[in-house]
Design a protein around this motif. Structure first.
Motif, PDB file in Angstrom:
ATOM      1  N   VAL A   1      -3.093 -11.324  13.362  1.00  0.00           N
ATOM      2  CA  VAL A   1      -4.082 -12.378  13.140  1.00  0.00           C
ATOM      3  C   VAL A   1      -3.154 -13.692  13.724  1.00  0.00           C
ATOM      4  O   VAL A   1      -2.813 -14.201  12.872  1.00  0.00           O
ATOM      5  N   GLY A   2      -3.410 -14.129  14.969  1.00  0.00           N
ATOM      6  CA  GLY A   2      -2.521 -15.366  15.449  1.00  0.00           C
ATOM      7  C   GLY A   2      -1.489 -15.187  15.246  1.00  0.00           C
ATOM      8  O   GLY A   2      -0.672 -13.845  15.527  1.00  0.00           O
ATOM      9  N   ASP A   3      -0.511 -16.010  14.428  1.00  0.00           N
ATOM     10  CA  ASP A   3       1.132 -15.422  14.281  1.00  0.00           C
ATOM     11  C   ASP A   3       1.310 -14.725  13.095  1.00  0.00           C
ATOM     12  O   ASP A   3       2.514 -14.754  12.454  1.00  0.00           O
ATOM     13  N   LYS A   4       0.100 -14.381  12.134  1.00  0.00           N
ATOM     14  CA  LYS A   4       0.365 -13.790  10.884  1.00  0.00           C
ATOM     15  C   LYS A   4       0.032 -12.323  11.205  1.00  0.00           C
ATOM     16  O   LYS A   4      -0.544 -12.157  11.936  1.00  0.00           O
ATOM     17  N   ILE A   5       0.848 -11.593  10.363  1.00  0.00           N
ATOM     18  CA  ILE A   5       0.375 -10.072  10.358  1.00  0.00           C
ATOM     19  C   ILE A   5      -0.197  -9.842   8.878  1.00  0.00           C
ATOM     20  O   ILE A   5       0.397  -9.965   7.830  1.00  0.00           O
ATOM     21  N   ALA A   6      -1.308  -9.256   8.934  1.00  0.00           N
ATOM     22  CA  ALA A   6      -1.948  -8.920   7.928  1.00  0.00           C
ATOM     23  C   ALA A   6      -1.970  -7.230   7.488  1.00  0.00           C
ATOM     24  O   ALA A   6      -1.905  -6.609   8.500  1.00  0.00           O
ATOM     25  N   ASP A   7      -1.931  -7.169   6.316  1.00  0.00           N
ATOM     26  CA  ASP A   7      -1.966  -5.853   5.696  1.00  0.00           C
ATOM     27  C   ASP A   7      -3.398  -5.008   5.760  1.00  0.00           C
ATOM     28  O   ASP A   7      -3.958  -5.680   4.984  1.00  0.00           O
ATOM     29  N   LYS A   8      -3.414  -4.232   6.446  1.00  0.00           N
ATOM     30  CA  LYS A   8      -4.879  -3.458   6.533  1.00  0.00           C
ATOM     31  C   LYS A   8      -4.792  -2.188   5.913  1.00  0.00           C
ATOM     32  O   LYS A   8      -5.616  -1.287   6.437  1.00  0.00           O
ATOM     33  N   SER A   9      -3.858  -1.675   5.289  1.00  0.00           N
ATOM     34  CA  SER A   9      -3.664  -0.155   4.851  1.00  0.00           C
ATOM     35  C   SER A   9      -4.940  -0.178   3.806  1.00  0.00           C
ATOM     36  O   SER A   9      -5.095  -0.951   3.057  1.00  0.00           O
ATOM     37  N   SER A  10      -5.257   1.160   4.011  1.00  0.00           N
ATOM     38  CA  SER A  10      -6.638   1.446   2.977  1.00  0.00           C
ATOM     39  C   SER A  10      -6.144   2.055   1.626  1.00  0.00           C
ATOM     40  O   SER A  10      -6.729   2.047   0.565  1.00  0.00           O
ATOM     41  N   LYS A  11      -4.661   2.274   1.522  1.00  0.00           N
ATOM     42  CA  LYS A  11      -4.123   2.942   0.369  1.00  0.00           C
ATOM     43  C   LYS A  11      -2.944   2.078  -0.087  1.00  0.00           C
ATOM     44  O   LYS A  11      -2.246   1.546   0.500  1.00  0.00           O
ATOM     45  N   ARG A  12      -2.358   2.196  -1.082  1.00  0.00           N
ATOM     46  CA  ARG A  12      -1.161   1.568  -1.721  1.00  0.00           C
ATOM     47  C   ARG A  12      -0.223   2.349  -1.252  1.00  0.00           C
ATOM     48  O   ARG A  12      -0.221   3.655  -0.866  1.00  0.00           O
ATOM     49  N   LEU A  13       1.120   1.796  -0.750  1.00  0.00           N
ATOM     50  CA  LEU A  13       2.200   2.609  -0.231  1.00  0.00           C
ATOM     51  C   LEU A  13       2.609   3.650  -1.401  1.00  0.00           C
ATOM     52  O   LEU A  13       3.128   4.505  -0.913  1.00  0.00           O
ATOM     53  N   PHE A  14       2.867   3.248  -2.501  1.00  0.00           N
ATOM     54  CA  PHE A  14       3.505   4.136  -3.766  1.00  0.00           C
ATOM     55  C   PHE A  14       2.179   4.995  -4.243  1.00  0.00           C
ATOM     56  O   PHE A  14       1.416   4.300  -4.798  1.00  0.00           O
ATOM     57  N   HIS A  15       2.222   6.333  -4.383  1.00  0.00           N
ATOM     58  CA  HIS A  15       1.248   7.023  -4.825  1.00  0.00           C
ATOM     59  C   HIS A  15       1.737   7.085  -6.494  1.00  0.00           C
ATOM     60  O   HIS A  15       0.773   6.942  -7.075  1.00  0.00           O
ATOM     61  N   PHE A  16       3.019   7.256  -6.908  1.00  0.00           N
ATOM     62  CA  PHE A  16       3.232   7.152  -8.051  1.00  0.00           C
ATOM     63  C   PHE A  16       4.800   6.602  -7.897  1.00  0.00           C
ATOM     64  O   PHE A  16       5.584   6.984  -7.271  1.00  0.00           O
ATOM     65  N   VAL A  17       5.336   6.234  -9.205  1.00  0.00           N
ATOM     66  CA  VAL A  17       6.762   5.620  -9.272  1.00  0.00           C
ATOM     67  C   VAL A  17       7.055   5.848 -10.775  1.00  0.00           C
ATOM     68  O   VAL A  17       6.250   5.475 -11.602  1.00  0.00           O
ATOM     69  N   ASN A  18       8.104   6.483 -11.192  1.00  0.00           N
ATOM     70  CA  ASN A  18       8.630   6.774 -12.320  1.00  0.00           C
ATOM     71  C   ASN A  18       9.055   5.515 -13.084  1.00  0.00           C
ATOM     72  O   ASN A  18      10.485   5.104 -12.960  1.00  0.00           O
ATOM     73  N   GLU A  19       8.311   4.569 -13.441  1.00  0.00           N
ATOM     74  CA  GLU A  19       8.647   3.453 -14.085  1.00  0.00           C
ATOM     75  C   GLU A  19       9.777   3.400 -15.365  1.00  0.00           C
ATOM     76  O   GLU A  19      10.287   2.706 -15.416  1.00  0.00           O
ATOM     77  N   GLN A  20       9.507   4.492 -16.151  1.00  0.00           N
ATOM     78  CA  GLN A  20      10.329   4.777 -17.251  1.00  0.00           C
ATOM     79  C   GLN A  20      11.976   4.864 -16.601  1.00  0.00           C
ATOM     80  O   GLN A  20      12.744   4.338 -17.020  1.00  0.00           O
ATOM     81  N   LYS A  21      12.001   5.428 -15.485  1.00  0.00           N
ATOM     82  CA  LYS A  21      13.176   5.717 -15.033  1.00  0.00           C
ATOM     83  C   LYS A  21      13.947   4.348 -14.396  1.00  0.00           C
ATOM     84  O   LYS A  21      15.011   3.992 -14.691  1.00  0.00           O
TER      85      LYS A  21
END
Length: 155
Positions: free
Chosen positions: A43-63
């Motif tokens: 969009v002009g000189d900017k790049i917009a994130d238009k992904s429909s889903k999150r990049l990470f499905h899950f992350v083991n935050e405890q680890k």
């Protein structure tokens, strides 16, 4: 495999650093990503994130919280993202968090191998305290992204 300080090929150096990393997470066990097609839009000189889903499905935050380098980096990011003030107290807390992260990073085989490689190329001092200072400057000092610097020429 040759030690990083003896490697000339960037691919060999990176493979050695990967091999040294005992803290990495395992795909599908500790995290899963959601690969998507066409996720950005200009969009002009900017790049917009238009992904429909999150990049990470899950992350083991405890680890993540149980591995010092991740835990200290997450604490630093949370502080920086939530900081609304530039008080002396906030500056001291930021310095402490940066130091904690740098200490954790310096205490890893990956950073030892990276230091050895950079010293062999004459790009870093051999003294660990001076190398840590160099990391602090590279990672946490403001820099002009428009100009090339010595760190652009590592390999």
């Amino acid at each position: 495999m040759a030690r990083p300080e003896r490697c000339c090929d960037p691919s060999d150096v990176l493979n050695e650093l990967w091999r040294c990393d005992k803290n990495r997470l395992t795909p599908c066990k500790d995290y899963a990503i959601c690969l998507q097609d066409d996720t950005t839009q200009s969009v002009g000189d900017k790049i917009a994130d238009k992904s429909s889903k999150r990049l990470f499905h899950f992350v083991n935050e405890q680890k993540l919280q149980n591995i010092k380098t991740y835990a200290t980096f997450i604490s630093l990011l949370e502080f920086l993202n939530g900081r609304n003030e530039q008080s002396q107290c906030a500056a001291e807390q930021e310095r402490d968090l940066v130091e904690g992260f740098l200490d954790a990073a310096m205490d890893t085989p990956v950073m030892e191998a990276a230091c050895a490689f950079l010293v062999s190329r004459g790009l870093s001092p051999c003294d660990p305290c001076e190398f840590k200072q160099q990391l602090r400057e590279i990672w946490f000092s403001l820099c002009n992204r428009d100009s090339r610097c010595r760190y652009d020429l590592l390999v």
